[in-house]
Design a protein around this motif. Structure first.
Motif, PDB file in Angstrom:
ATOM      1  N   SER A 237      15.836  -0.002   6.840  1.00  0.00           N
ATOM      2  CA  SER A 237      14.155   1.185   7.567  1.00  0.00           C
ATOM      3  C   SER A 237      14.480   0.524   9.251  1.00  0.00           C
ATOM      4  O   SER A 237      14.984  -0.341   9.968  1.00  0.00           O
TER       5      SER A 237
ATOM      6  N   GLY B 168      17.287   6.361   3.753  1.00  0.00           N
ATOM      7  CA  GLY B 168      16.399   5.844   2.726  1.00  0.00           C
ATOM      8  C   GLY B 168      16.494   4.343   2.663  1.00  0.00           C
ATOM      9  O   GLY B 168      16.046   3.623   2.145  1.00  0.00           O
TER      10      GLY B 168
ATOM     11  N   MET C  28       3.212   2.270   2.974  1.00  0.00           N
ATOM     12  CA  MET C  28       5.118   2.888   2.764  1.00  0.00           C
ATOM     13  C   MET C  28       5.623   4.156   3.156  1.00  0.00           C
ATOM     14  O   MET C  28       6.594   4.170   3.430  1.00  0.00           O
ATOM     15  N   ARG C  29       4.638   5.028   2.388  1.00  0.00           N
ATOM     16  CA  ARG C  29       5.000   6.701   2.985  1.00  0.00           C
ATOM     17  C   ARG C  29       5.132   7.225   4.423  1.00  0.00           C
ATOM     18  O   ARG C  29       6.486   7.673   5.270  1.00  0.00           O
ATOM     19  N   LEU C  30       3.532   6.348   4.910  1.00  0.00           N
ATOM     20  CA  LEU C  30       3.849   6.826   5.955  1.00  0.00           C
ATOM     21  C   LEU C  30       5.206   6.446   6.801  1.00  0.00           C
ATOM     22  O   LEU C  30       5.738   7.043   8.153  1.00  0.00           O
ATOM     23  N   LYS C  31       5.453   4.676   6.999  1.00  0.00           N
ATOM     24  CA  LYS C  31       6.856   4.509   7.948  1.00  0.00           C
ATOM     25  C   LYS C  31       7.742   4.501   7.169  1.00  0.00           C
ATOM     26  O   LYS C  31       8.369   5.890   7.831  1.00  0.00           O
ATOM     27  N   ARG C  32       7.955   5.431   5.661  1.00  0.00           N
ATOM     28  CA  ARG C  32       9.522   6.654   5.539  1.00  0.00           C
ATOM     29  C   ARG C  32       9.560   7.563   5.952  1.00  0.00           C
ATOM     30  O   ARG C  32      10.375   7.705   6.622  1.00  0.00           O
ATOM     31  N   VAL C  33       7.702   8.350   6.591  1.00  0.00           N
ATOM     32  CA  VAL C  33       8.546   9.480   7.433  1.00  0.00           C
ATOM     33  C   VAL C  33       8.535   8.750   8.950  1.00  0.00           C
ATOM     34  O   VAL C  33       9.001  10.187   9.677  1.00  0.00           O
TER      35      VAL C  33
ATOM     36  N   ASN D   2       1.140  -1.587  -0.157  1.00  0.00           N
ATOM     37  CA  ASN D   2       0.298  -0.200  -0.259  1.00  0.00           C
ATOM     38  C   ASN D   2       0.753   0.997   0.239  1.00  0.00           C
ATOM     39  O   ASN D   2       1.562   1.653   1.067  1.00  0.00           O
ATOM     40  N   VAL D   3       0.525   2.310  -1.183  1.00  0.00           N
ATOM     41  CA  VAL D   3       1.505   2.923  -1.085  1.00  0.00           C
ATOM     42  C   VAL D   3       1.512   4.581  -0.363  1.00  0.00           C
ATOM     43  O   VAL D   3       2.445   4.930   0.484  1.00  0.00           O
ATOM     44  N   LEU D   4       0.232   4.502   0.239  1.00  0.00           N
ATOM     45  CA  LEU D   4       0.031   5.190   1.102  1.00  0.00           C
ATOM     46  C   LEU D   4       0.756   5.155   2.722  1.00  0.00           C
ATOM     47  O   LEU D   4       1.677   5.635   3.490  1.00  0.00           O
TER      48      LEU D   4
END
Length: 168
Positions: free
Chosen positions: A160, A157, A55-60, A51-53
């Protein structure tokens, strides 16, 4: 035929019988690749963030937490660098090439815990009471302070905070 009869007898007595792939999943929580066939692979529920969202939340989260931890650990890293340098006047950081997500190669940094010429005869795993480990290095390893520079790889990046450890 004889093995099947024995398995049926055991099952009648209430003994739990597992397929190899189920046993690996339940008890080892991993699959040795040489035991997998395509059918097993297709049945495995791998935990991948698709899920792109998410993945982005995890990255933030990785960025924010790594910044916070880098900020907190800078004084510790600074003093560790001084002690490493005072012990043998060599470089204070050590780097390794690692493979991360999708097999991307990156450079991982750590505080040096071994003598400068530790891998002169090739890369070797360290062992208990390894003579290549310095006195300061021994303390850094026990307290895991030598791992703190890896927070930079999380920030950039390459790694993780949550997930598999990158392979050397």
């Amino acid at each position: 035929e004889l093995e099947t009869k024995k398995l049926i007898e055991l099952k009648k007595k209430g003994v739990r019988i597992y397929k190899l792939s189920d046993w690996l999943k339940i008890f080892l929580k991993r699959y040795p690749s040489n035991l997998l066939n395509l059918k097993d692979f297709l049945n495995v529920e791998f935990l991948l963030l698709n899920n792109v969202l998410l993945m982005r939340l995890k990255r933030v989260g990785d960025i924010l937490i790594s910044i916070f931890l880098i900020f907190l650990s800078l004084p510790i890293i600074f003093f560790a660098c001084i002690f490493i340098y005072l012990e043998d006047k060599g470089p204070v950081f050590y780097s390794q090439k690692r493979n991360g997500y999708l097999n991307a190669e990156f450079r991982l940094w750590k505080l040096r815990t071994m003598t400068v010429d530790a891998e002169e005869q090739g890369i070797m795993w360290s062992s208990t009471n390894d003579s290549r480990i310095t006195k300061v290095g021994s303390f850094l390893r026990k307290t895991r302070i030598d791992e703190l520079p890896q927070l930079w790889a999380v920030f950039t990046g390459d790694m993780s905070l949550i997930g598999p450890r990158p392979e050397r």
